[in-house]
Write a protein that holds these residues in place. Structure first.
Motif, mmCIF file in Angstrom:
data_model
loop_
_atom_site.group_PDB
_atom_site.id
_atom_site.type_symbol
_atom_site.label_atom_id
_atom_site.label_comp_id
_atom_site.label_asym_id
_atom_site.label_seq_id
_atom_site.Cartn_x
_atom_site.Cartn_y
_atom_site.Cartn_z
ATOM 1 N N GLU A 71 47.084 41.363 45.883
ATOM 2 C CA GLU A 71 47.190 40.494 44.707
ATOM 3 C C GLU A 71 46.585 39.125 44.988
ATOM 4 O OE1 GLU A 71 51.371 40.670 43.672
ATOM 5 O OE2 GLU A 71 50.861 41.910 41.936
ATOM 6 N N THR A 72 46.855 38.573 46.161
ATOM 7 C CA THR A 72 46.292 37.270 46.520
ATOM 8 C C THR A 72 44.779 37.378 46.673
ATOM 9 O OG1 THR A 72 48.361 36.703 47.622
ATOM 10 C CG2 THR A 72 46.447 35.333 48.130
ATOM 11 N N LEU A 73 44.310 38.432 47.294
ATOM 12 C CA LEU A 73 42.878 38.667 47.404
ATOM 13 C C LEU A 73 42.267 38.782 46.015
ATOM 14 C CD1 LEU A 73 40.275 39.271 48.945
ATOM 15 C CD2 LEU A 73 41.026 41.662 49.112
ATOM 16 N N GLY A 74 42.899 39.546 45.142
ATOM 17 C CA GLY A 74 42.408 39.695 43.776
ATOM 18 C C GLY A 74 42.364 38.374 43.031
ATOM 19 N N LEU A 75 43.361 37.528 43.230
ATOM 20 C CA LEU A 75 43.387 36.211 42.598
ATOM 21 C C LEU A 75 42.167 35.392 43.021
ATOM 22 C CD1 LEU A 75 44.859 33.986 40.955
ATOM 23 C CD2 LEU A 75 46.121 33.439 43.054
ATOM 24 N N LEU A 76 41.866 35.393 44.314
ATOM 25 C CA LEU A 76 40.698 34.656 44.806
ATOM 26 C C LEU A 76 39.393 35.245 44.271
ATOM 27 C CD1 LEU A 76 41.821 33.977 48.467
ATOM 28 C CD2 LEU A 76 41.694 32.339 46.575
ATOM 29 N N LEU A 77 39.314 36.563 44.201
ATOM 30 C CA LEU A 77 38.108 37.200 43.675
ATOM 31 C C LEU A 77 37.922 36.882 42.190
ATOM 32 C CD1 LEU A 77 38.327 40.611 45.526
ATOM 33 C CD2 LEU A 77 36.697 38.756 45.955
ATOM 34 N N GLU A 78 39.008 36.839 41.441
ATOM 35 C CA GLU A 78 38.923 36.472 40.029
ATOM 36 C C GLU A 78 38.480 35.028 39.855
ATOM 37 O OE1 GLU A 78 39.601 38.289 36.859
ATOM 38 O OE2 GLU A 78 38.821 39.645 38.406
ATOM 39 N N LEU A 79 39.019 34.130 40.669
ATOM 40 C CA LEU A 79 38.587 32.734 40.598
ATOM 41 C C LEU A 79 37.128 32.593 41.018
ATOM 42 C CD1 LEU A 79 41.796 30.973 41.902
ATOM 43 C CD2 LEU A 79 40.730 30.611 39.662
ATOM 44 N N ASP A 80 36.701 33.396 41.962
ATOM 45 C CA ASP A 80 35.295 33.390 42.374
ATOM 46 C C ASP A 80 34.411 33.892 41.238
ATOM 47 O OD1 ASP A 80 33.087 33.161 44.226
ATOM 48 O OD2 ASP A 80 33.175 35.334 44.468
ATOM 49 N N ASP A 81 34.864 34.928 40.570
ATOM 50 C CA ASP A 81 34.087 35.556 39.505
ATOM 51 C C ASP A 81 34.094 34.735 38.218
ATOM 52 O OD1 ASP A 81 32.517 37.724 38.533
ATOM 53 O OD2 ASP A 81 34.276 38.468 37.458
ATOM 54 N N ARG A 82 35.238 34.189 37.863
ATOM 55 C CA ARG A 82 35.388 33.541 36.561
ATOM 56 C C ARG A 82 35.312 32.023 36.619
ATOM 57 N NH1 ARG A 82 40.574 35.997 33.799
ATOM 58 N NH2 ARG A 82 39.794 34.734 32.066
ATOM 59 N N GLY A 83 35.253 31.451 37.794
ATOM 60 C CA GLY A 83 35.184 29.999 37.902
ATOM 61 C C GLY A 83 36.559 29.371 37.845
ATOM 62 N N PRO A 84 36.630 28.054 37.782
ATOM 63 C CA PRO A 84 37.937 27.404 37.693
ATOM 64 C C PRO A 84 38.711 27.920 36.483
ATOM 65 C CG PRO A 84 36.197 25.772 37.972
ATOM 66 C CD PRO A 84 35.532 27.094 37.736
ATOM 67 N N LEU A 85 40.002 28.175 36.692
ATOM 68 C CA LEU A 85 40.842 28.676 35.610
ATOM 69 C C LEU A 85 42.083 27.809 35.467
ATOM 70 C CD1 LEU A 85 40.759 32.533 36.283
ATOM 71 C CD2 LEU A 85 39.540 31.284 34.500
ATOM 72 N N ARG A 86 42.527 27.673 34.224
ATOM 73 C CA ARG A 86 43.767 26.960 33.941
ATOM 74 C C ARG A 86 44.941 27.792 34.449
ATOM 75 N NH1 ARG A 86 44.430 26.652 28.003
ATOM 76 N NH2 ARG A 86 43.632 28.765 28.201
#
Length: 156
Positions: A71-86
């Motif tokens: 889940e933590t890895l996925g969170l980082l990958l999503e932030l990498d893919d989608r950019g800064p998120l609220r």
């Protein structure tokens, strides 16, 4: 195994010590050679396993020692893919309760893998350069042009 360094400061793992020379292994490439004992000194600050681990870049070591679950890895990958998120977007988009998300964000921020930023007038998070470097080192997925694709928040 002990960690030793030669008179140039290069570190080795000590394999065998004889009267005049010692058999050492370079932890970076695995090469073994004999070095005269008078050119070697013990390095007490790091054990053999720490010396071996230091052959991996510091950003990747930080990443590996901080990211303990998918889940933590996925969170980082999503932030990498989608950019800064609220933070609100993170809570709405992913199956994490507020306390779990807060805990992950705190750990990742203290490890200098994430940094807090303002996104659309609200608190958000983005990857640090250290995290981006680590991800570049471990990800093998590239598009046809040899570059990683990035998306803007809100794109599908």
């Amino acid at each position: 195994m002990k960690t030793v360094q030669d008179d140039t400061g290069k570190r080795y793992l000590l394999l065998k010590r004889s009267e005049h020379a010692s058999l050492v292994r370079d932890p970076r490439n695995g090469n073994e050679c004999y070095v005269q004992n008078d050119r070697l000194e013990s390095v007490d600050e790091a054990g053999a396993l720490e010396t071996a681990a230091r052959t991996v870049s510091e950003p990747v070591r930080t990443f590996l020692s901080t990211v303990h679950d998918e889940e933590t890895l996925g969170l980082l990958l999503e932030l990498d893919d989608r950019g800064p998120l609220r933070v609100r977007t993170l809570l709405d988009s992913y199956d994490l309760c507020e306390s779990d998300l807060h805990g992950r964000l705190t750990v990742l921020t203290s490890a200098d893998l994430l940094e807090e930023v303002e996104v659309g007038g609200e608190r958000g998070y983005r990857l640090t350069e250290r995290c981006e470097t680590a991800l570049e080192s471990i990800l093998t997925s590239e598009n046809d042009h040899g570059q990683r694709e990035t998306r803007v928040e809100g794109e599908l």
